[in-house]
Design an enzyme around this catalytic site. Sequence first.
Site, PDB file in Angstrom:
ATOM      1  N   ASP A   6       0.695  -1.071  -0.152  1.00  0.00           N
ATOM      2  CA  ASP A   6       0.067   0.019   0.083  1.00  0.00           C
ATOM      3  C   ASP A   6       0.973   1.379  -0.160  1.00  0.00           C
ATOM      4  OD1 ASP A   6       1.103  -0.380   2.468  1.00  0.00           O
ATOM      5  OD2 ASP A   6      -0.859  -0.117   3.629  1.00  0.00           O
ATOM      6  N   HIS A   7       2.036   1.186   0.586  1.00  0.00           N
ATOM      7  CA  HIS A   7       2.923   2.592   0.685  1.00  0.00           C
ATOM      8  C   HIS A   7       3.566   3.012  -0.430  1.00  0.00           C
ATOM      9  CE1 HIS A   7       1.852   1.876   5.128  1.00  0.00           C
ATOM     10  NE2 HIS A   7       2.705   2.945   5.367  1.00  0.00           N
ATOM     11  N   ASP A  12       3.749  -1.083  11.717  1.00  0.00           N
ATOM     12  CA  ASP A  12       3.122   0.174  11.357  1.00  0.00           C
ATOM     13  C   ASP A  12       2.452   0.633  12.228  1.00  0.00           C
ATOM     14  OD1 ASP A  12       2.171   1.611   8.557  1.00  0.00           O
ATOM     15  OD2 ASP A  12       0.891   2.363  10.089  1.00  0.00           O
ATOM     16  N   ARG A  32      -1.527  12.385  10.331  1.00  0.00           N
ATOM     17  CA  ARG A  32      -0.459  13.114  10.350  1.00  0.00           C
ATOM     18  C   ARG A  32      -0.220  14.339   9.587  1.00  0.00           C
ATOM     19  NH1 ARG A  32       3.091   7.877  11.632  1.00  0.00           N
ATOM     20  NH2 ARG A  32       2.513   7.723  13.626  1.00  0.00           N
ATOM     21  N   SER A  65       6.234   7.528  13.109  1.00  0.00           N
ATOM     22  CA  SER A  65       6.248   6.248  12.442  1.00  0.00           C
ATOM     23  C   SER A  65       6.916   5.181  13.207  1.00  0.00           C
ATOM     24  CB  SER A  65       6.782   6.326  11.144  1.00  0.00           C
ATOM     25  OG  SER A  65       7.304   4.990  10.687  1.00  0.00           O
ATOM     26  N   ARG A  94       8.745   3.125  11.440  1.00  0.00           N
ATOM     27  CA  ARG A  94      10.000   2.907  10.872  1.00  0.00           C
ATOM     28  C   ARG A  94      11.409   2.489  11.523  1.00  0.00           C
ATOM     29  NH1 ARG A  94       9.167   8.603   7.970  1.00  0.00           N
ATOM     30  NH2 ARG A  94       7.127   7.787   7.779  1.00  0.00           N
TER      31      ARG A  94
END
Length: 747
Positions: free
Chosen positions: A91-92, A156, A444, A640, A642
């Site tokens: 999706d990203h 995520d 965000r 995030s 990440r």
Amino acid sequence: MLDPIRALYASMADRLAQARRDWKRPLTLSEKILVAHTHDWKAQTWDRGKAQLRLKVDRVAMQDATGQMALLQFMQAGKSQVAVPSTVHCDHLIRAQSGASDDMRRAVTENNEVYAFLHSASKKYGIGFWKPGSGIIHQVLLENYAFPGGLMIGADSHTPNGGGLGMLAIGVGGVDCGEVMAGLPWEVLHPKLVGVHLTGKLSGWASPKDVITYLCGLLTVKGGTNKIIEYFGPGTQSISATGKGTICNMGAELGATTSVFPFDDRMATYLRATDRADLARLAEEYADHLVPDPEVLSNPKACYDELVEIDLAELEPHVVGPHSPDRDRPISKLADDVRANGWPAHMKSALIGSCTNSSYEDMRRAAHIAMQGIKAGLRAKTPFLITPGSERIYQTIKRDGIVATFEEMGGTVLANACGPCIGQWKRSDVGKDETNTIVSSFNRNFPGRNDGSAATLSFLTSPEIVTALAFAGTLEFDPVHATMPGPDGRPFRFTPPEGEELPRDGFVKGEEGYEPPAADGAAVSVVIAPDSERLQLLQPFPRWDGRDFDRLPILVKTQGKTTTDHISPAGAWLRYRGHLDRISDNMFLGAVNAFTGEAGKGVNVLTGEAGVPFTKIARDWKAKGIGWVVVGGENYGEGSSREHAAMSPRYLGCRAVLVRSFARIHETNLKKQGILPLTFADPTDYDLFGEADRVSVVGLQSLAPARPVEVRIHKPDGKTVTIQARHSLTDEQIGWFRAGSALNALA
Ligand code: MIC
Ligand code: SF4
């Protein structure tokens, strides 16, 4: 899929009874779920805010940006199959440029290599694969996998969306996913519990989004750190399951570990509408375990660490932003605020959808507003972009005429993907560094997030309000209380949005985009080209050499907000999420240098050269074998999940990060990758660090849980200032530090 859930529910009665006996009090919903998922009941302690919980996870979810590292790290564990049901969602990486079908075609070509890797690894290791176009991870999880009483982790930060179906769904770094897929229990600090008591009913313009934007203003972006936000009370039943999902999703913006709602009819209805009637029946049968004990409701003070009261009937729509999701005000105050701050009121874009607000109900209510405007002869005054959350939603809103309505209004439907929300947005309507205003229903709004430009001022609100604002094209319009000029110049007033929470004719079924794993994974090989610039097999980080950190230079002292978007920006950089060396070129690009006010650059104190990108300085020091530290402020690493924000620094030689406070996921990511995360015992110590100072951290051989460490700041004039720093490492985590990383410790 039902059997493990049935077994979980059946196991709960005894476990919960035992916990009530041991603790001599009723149980909140969060506690019930935690207790039911305890890895080793006998060894587990339960001191909130102190104990380290070891939990059995029901499910692991990954997306295509963070999932690459999660899988690369899982592969280092040498297992043939995942130990826990897991899925990957593409999706990203899909860039929004010119509408769904073109964008999809481009994405599949551009990201072919990464998709081939994710696809082959999924097939091999027993992981379900959701193809590009199938939808945004959190929407797909809600539609297919989330279940009341469950425990899920996801690579995520918005994984808590699953709380809309009564589960504890928690955002983590990729390595956490890798470890759980390899069969380890999952560890987390026992969160404190915030009870949010909802009374009254949402009505008029107020929507679930307003519950959470209001709460963001109230609690701030770090108000939820190491806490679970548990909603309870009669008001919960006035909110649809997907609306609850919105609220839980954006609890990530509070820094909360997760958020959760008690099981109710609205959830059962949603489960039935998404083809899970059997699960709905099962949950109804065990409903007592899936809500807090009744005594909690009569005496919440005794059960939660903090309490918040919200009367939904009093709630006004809120708008937050720019630059932080806790910059909050009711819509009636927006115009004044815009004028007072000199922000451009003129909107350049209006966007709805994303994982936080793309349910059928959201789209219906936004379409109701759109229809009113169209009927009055109005059209959108700004580009109006719609990102549906999933293929199921897209096909259904297309069938039901909602897509046509948006298009008639002047909107463009983008692919079912993150798109502009993660900076995958190719904008051509504003110049570089041009101050401009956008409004979205996303979650965000950090600087630079949507289009890579820190000059874009991004405001967040409900999809209904975004849609109404799109007609006016200005933040000075308050659709709730005021009129706007119609095409004939006469005042036009919107009536409050209405819309069913679920499609009357059911969801459209068909091409959902799921591919099951191979029956025989051993026969599949994982596809990574040796010369790939997007994927790189990982090398273990070096072990700690057993020595104190001695006179290390400061690579960067950050000023103001330092989110993961500042440390490791997304957007165009998403391209290199599977290639540690390449992506490290983005390290600290957005971080504001406290000594100069400039972003992304500093002085190489070893050579005296100024205005050098941080990543270049770090590479120079790495080549010379010199480690370095980072100094930062509050809620460092917000945003995030990440882990690149920890891996790149680690890879380029960071040894310790010293800050006023950390966001949860990032602090864990630092620990996992072998960096020492330290907080100042006295927050004003931040001010002591100068550009040319060197930093020593001493006594590392006797690093122990809860024992502060000594930090010495060596000034250029030869003076030394000694301060104390705290850490939250457990014994096991100290083992990660010594081994060089959690994965090394595992191996
Ligand atoms: C985000 O919303 O910031 C993201 C992009 O979904 C991230 C994950 C990532 O950086 O890939 C998140 O929230 O964890
Ligand atoms: Fe995607 Fe945005 Fe949701 Fe993150 S917040 S998962 S980028 S839609």
